[in-house]
Design an enzyme around this catalytic site. Structure first.
Site, PDB file in Angstrom:
ATOM      1  N   THR A   1       0.823  -1.216   0.000  1.00 36.79           N
ATOM      2  CA  THR A   1       0.000   0.000   0.000  1.00 36.79           C
ATOM      3  C   THR A   1       0.849   1.253   0.000  1.00 36.79           C
ATOM      4  O   THR A   1       0.479   2.272  -0.585  1.00 36.79           O
ATOM      5  CB  THR A   1      -0.935  -0.007   1.221  1.00 36.79           C
ATOM      6  OG1 THR A   1      -1.860  -1.068   1.062  1.00 36.79           O
ATOM      7  CG2 THR A   1      -1.684   1.290   1.388  1.00 36.79           C
TER       8      THR A   1
ATOM      9  N   TYR B   1      -8.220   0.383  -3.232  1.00 38.11           N
ATOM     10  CA  TYR B   1      -7.177   0.979  -4.070  1.00 38.11           C
ATOM     11  C   TYR B   1      -6.327  -0.159  -4.643  1.00 38.11           C
ATOM     12  O   TYR B   1      -6.539  -1.335  -4.355  1.00 38.11           O
ATOM     13  CB  TYR B   1      -6.291   1.911  -3.222  1.00 38.11           C
ATOM     14  CG  TYR B   1      -5.750   1.228  -1.997  1.00 38.11           C
ATOM     15  CD1 TYR B   1      -6.397   1.351  -0.762  1.00 38.11           C
ATOM     16  CD2 TYR B   1      -4.621   0.424  -2.054  1.00 38.11           C
ATOM     17  CE1 TYR B   1      -5.938   0.687   0.366  1.00 38.11           C
ATOM     18  CE2 TYR B   1      -4.144  -0.235  -0.939  1.00 38.11           C
ATOM     19  CZ  TYR B   1      -4.807  -0.095   0.267  1.00 38.11           C
ATOM     20  OH  TYR B   1      -4.357  -0.763   1.377  1.00 38.11           O
TER      21      TYR B   1
ATOM     22  N   SER C   1       1.539  -7.656  -0.658  1.00 35.35           N
ATOM     23  CA  SER C   1       2.295  -8.625   0.163  1.00 35.35           C
ATOM     24  C   SER C   1       1.527  -9.879   0.536  1.00 35.35           C
ATOM     25  O   SER C   1       2.138 -10.855   1.006  1.00 35.35           O
ATOM     26  CB  SER C   1       2.809  -7.941   1.431  1.00 35.35           C
ATOM     27  OG  SER C   1       1.779  -7.770   2.384  1.00 35.35           O
TER      28      SER C   1
ATOM     29  N   THR D   1       1.563  -4.337   4.189  1.00 29.87           N
ATOM     30  CA  THR D   1       1.424  -4.595   5.623  1.00 29.87           C
ATOM     31  C   THR D   1       0.849  -5.974   5.921  1.00 29.87           C
ATOM     32  O   THR D   1       1.004  -6.474   7.029  1.00 29.87           O
ATOM     33  CB  THR D   1       0.509  -3.541   6.272  1.00 29.87           C
ATOM     34  OG1 THR D   1      -0.776  -3.588   5.641  1.00 29.87           O
ATOM     35  CG2 THR D   1       1.108  -2.154   6.164  1.00 29.87           C
ATOM     36  N   ASP D   2       0.196  -6.611   4.948  1.00 32.71           N
ATOM     37  CA  ASP D   2      -0.459  -7.892   5.235  1.00 32.71           C
ATOM     38  C   ASP D   2       0.521  -8.937   5.762  1.00 32.71           C
ATOM     39  O   ASP D   2       0.209  -9.654   6.705  1.00 32.71           O
ATOM     40  CB  ASP D   2      -1.149  -8.450   3.978  1.00 32.71           C
ATOM     41  CG  ASP D   2      -2.413  -7.682   3.643  1.00 32.71           C
ATOM     42  OD1 ASP D   2      -3.138  -8.114   2.732  1.00 32.71           O
ATOM     43  OD2 ASP D   2      -2.655  -6.645   4.287  1.00 32.71           O
TER      44      ASP D   2
ATOM     45  N   LYS E   1       0.202  -7.395  12.871  1.00 35.07           N
ATOM     46  CA  LYS E   1      -0.832  -6.500  12.327  1.00 35.07           C
ATOM     47  C   LYS E   1      -2.138  -6.867  13.020  1.00 35.07           C
ATOM     48  O   LYS E   1      -2.618  -7.987  12.906  1.00 35.07           O
ATOM     49  CB  LYS E   1      -0.949  -6.668  10.817  1.00 35.07           C
ATOM     50  CG  LYS E   1      -1.976  -5.706  10.187  1.00 35.07           C
ATOM     51  CD  LYS E   1      -1.990  -5.814   8.659  1.00 35.07           C
ATOM     52  CE  LYS E   1      -2.994  -4.848   8.030  1.00 35.07           C
ATOM     53  NZ  LYS E   1      -3.007  -4.930   6.551  1.00 35.07           N
TER      54      LYS E   1
ATOM     55  N   GLU F   1      -1.851 -28.817  26.959  1.00 36.43           N
ATOM     56  CA  GLU F   1      -3.075 -29.348  26.344  1.00 36.43           C
ATOM     57  C   GLU F   1      -2.852 -30.643  25.569  1.00 36.43           C
ATOM     58  O   GLU F   1      -3.765 -31.197  24.981  1.00 36.43           O
ATOM     59  CB  GLU F   1      -3.668 -28.289  25.409  1.00 36.43           C
ATOM     60  CG  GLU F   1      -4.312 -27.125  26.141  1.00 36.43           C
ATOM     61  CD  GLU F   1      -5.534 -27.566  26.960  1.00 36.43           C
ATOM     62  OE1 GLU F   1      -5.822 -26.910  27.984  1.00 36.43           O
ATOM     63  OE2 GLU F   1      -6.178 -28.567  26.595  1.00 36.43           O
TER      64      GLU F   1
HETATM   65  N1  DGL Z   1      -2.540  -5.771  -0.318  1.00 33.07           N
HETATM   66  C1  DGL Z   1      -2.027  -5.386   0.989  1.00 33.07           C
HETATM   67  C2  DGL Z   1      -0.516  -5.616   1.044  1.00 33.07           C
HETATM   68  O1  DGL Z   1       0.151  -5.355   0.046  1.00 33.07           O
HETATM   69  C3  DGL Z   1      -2.310  -3.964   1.290  1.00 33.07           C
HETATM   70  C4  DGL Z   1      -2.050  -3.673   2.706  1.00 33.07           C
HETATM   71  C5  DGL Z   1      -0.946  -2.673   2.902  1.00 33.07           C
HETATM   72  O2  DGL Z   1       0.122  -2.773   2.274  1.00 33.07           O
HETATM   73  O3  DGL Z   1      -1.146  -1.823   3.766  1.00 33.07           O
HETATM   74  O4  DGL Z   1      -0.029  -6.044   2.097  1.00 33.07           O
END
Ligand code: DGL
Length: 360
Positions: free
Chosen positions: A43, A57, A90, A123-124, A196, A317
């Site tokens: 992103t 987006y 990502s 961020t993913d 995250k 467990e």
């Molecule tokens: N498609 C997600 C990624 O590339 C978007 C999330 C982001 O980068 O904030 O991880």
């Protein structure tokens, strides 16, 4: 005649000033740390149809030089160079991407004229790439991963300030030897424990219970914690000669679960299974025989937990000693998978692998 002479003197004087200023800027730039920015997509490199498009987006559309040009203040923070390692959202990250990125990071950090690295990333899976690099980077120089929760075209896009702070952090001698870090939202997190924690808000990255490392404030880092676990130069993992990583998958625990996914993973040749159990890594009665069978076929079984915080207790467990299972300590399932893949490049011995979960 006099005026002509005065004009010449003034011109010489101004020329000297300009030259001295350029020299001073050159010296200042030379004094600045060299931070290599490696771009991978996400992103932070995304773009939307309008300035209010913060979901829906397109990620991974803006190139590294455009990211750098969009933040002229970077020139005062460090001598930055940019490299587009790949350009993906990502969620599509693969082991091949990780090996390529890890080898490039180690190659750059081995150079005397590279002082630190910033990796722009979606961020993913940012926390996963950070933890992978935390285990395979062979340098004490700062490595900082940075992303954004809003695309570059959005109102109050967080990418530019996050990138600026990440470069300042990577340029800071205080950041050396702290392991791979994640810097977003003026916060500094350690790769091992950051996650995250929100689908879309700018404060998505948290280190819930074990604590983030510090803050970025007023153009400098402030550290309050360091990790107690081994990382970077102190790990036993070396990817320099690896072309692939062993296949390890995650089986998610939930009420009424079955062994269809587990059996498919084993049938496809998985070398290890991460069981993301409910509660303290609990295994459903209808699933335990399948895990035992998978272990008998040679797969390493690691009990992790879907809950996100806390220690998965060995022999809690499940009777891990008897079943020859491993527990993930506090690593979430996606990070437990990374450590098991790297562990399997060294050993199949479950006692050795359990030691690694208590070490990294
Ligand atoms: N498609 C997600 C990624 O590339 C978007 C999330 C982001 O980068 O904030 O991880």
């Amino acid at each position: 005649m006099f005026q002509h002479k005065t004009a010449r003197l003034m011109a010489a004087f101004i020329g000297t000033i300009i030259f001295a200023t350029a020299q001073a800027q050159e010296v200042a730039q030379q004094k600045l740390a060299h931070v290599a920015i490696l771009a991978t997509g996400g992103t932070i490199a995304g773009s939307g149809a309008t300035s209010t498009t913060t979901v829906g987006y397109t990620a991974a559309t803006v190139g590294v030089q455009q990211l750098i040009n969009a933040v002229p203040e970077l020139q005062k923070a460090a001598h930055v160079t940019g490299e587009q390692v790949f350009q993906i959202a990502s969620e599509s990250m693969t082991n091949d991407h990780w090996l390529k990125l890890g080898k490039r990071v180690n190659e750059l950090l081995s150079k005397d004229d590279v002082d630190g690295i910033v990796i722009t990333h979606g961020t993913d899976t940012l926390e996963e790439t950070a933890y992978f690099l935390n285990l395979v980077v062979k340098s004490r120089k700062p490595v900082v991963l940075v992303g954004a929760m809003r695309p570059s075209t959005a109102l109050s896009a967080d990418g530019p300030i996050n990138l600026y702070n990440a470069v300042l952090l990577a340029a800071s001698p205080d950041a050396a030897g702290k392991g791979v870090m994640v810097a977003l939202g003026d916060q500094i997190h350690g790769a091992r424990d950051v996650t995250k924690s929100n689908t879309s808000t700018p404060d998505a990255f948290r280190t819930p219970e074990l604590g983030m490392l510090g803050y970025m404030q007023g153009n400098k880092p402030y550290f309050y914690h360091v990790t107690t676990r081994k990382h970077t130069v102190d790990t036993e993992f070396d990817i320099s000669k690896l072309d692939a990583l062993p296949q390890v998958d995650i089986v998610y625990g939930y009420a009424n679960m079955n062994t269809v996914a587990l059996n498919a993973f084993i049938a496809s040749g998985d070398k290890g299974i991460i069981h993301a159990g409910t509660g303290d890594g609990s295994v459903a009665a209808q699933v335990k025989p399948g895990l035992v069978e998978a272990r008998k076929k040679g797969a390493i079984i690691v009990r992790s937990a879907r809950v996100g915080n806390g220690i998965v207790a060995r022999n809690g467990e499940a009777n891990d000693d008897q079943l020859d299972f491993v527990v993930s300590d506090t690593l979430n399932p996606q990070k437990a998978r990374i450590l098991l893949m790297l562990a399997l490049t060294k050993t199949n011995n479950t006692k050795e692998i359990q030691r690694m979960y208590y070490t990294y």
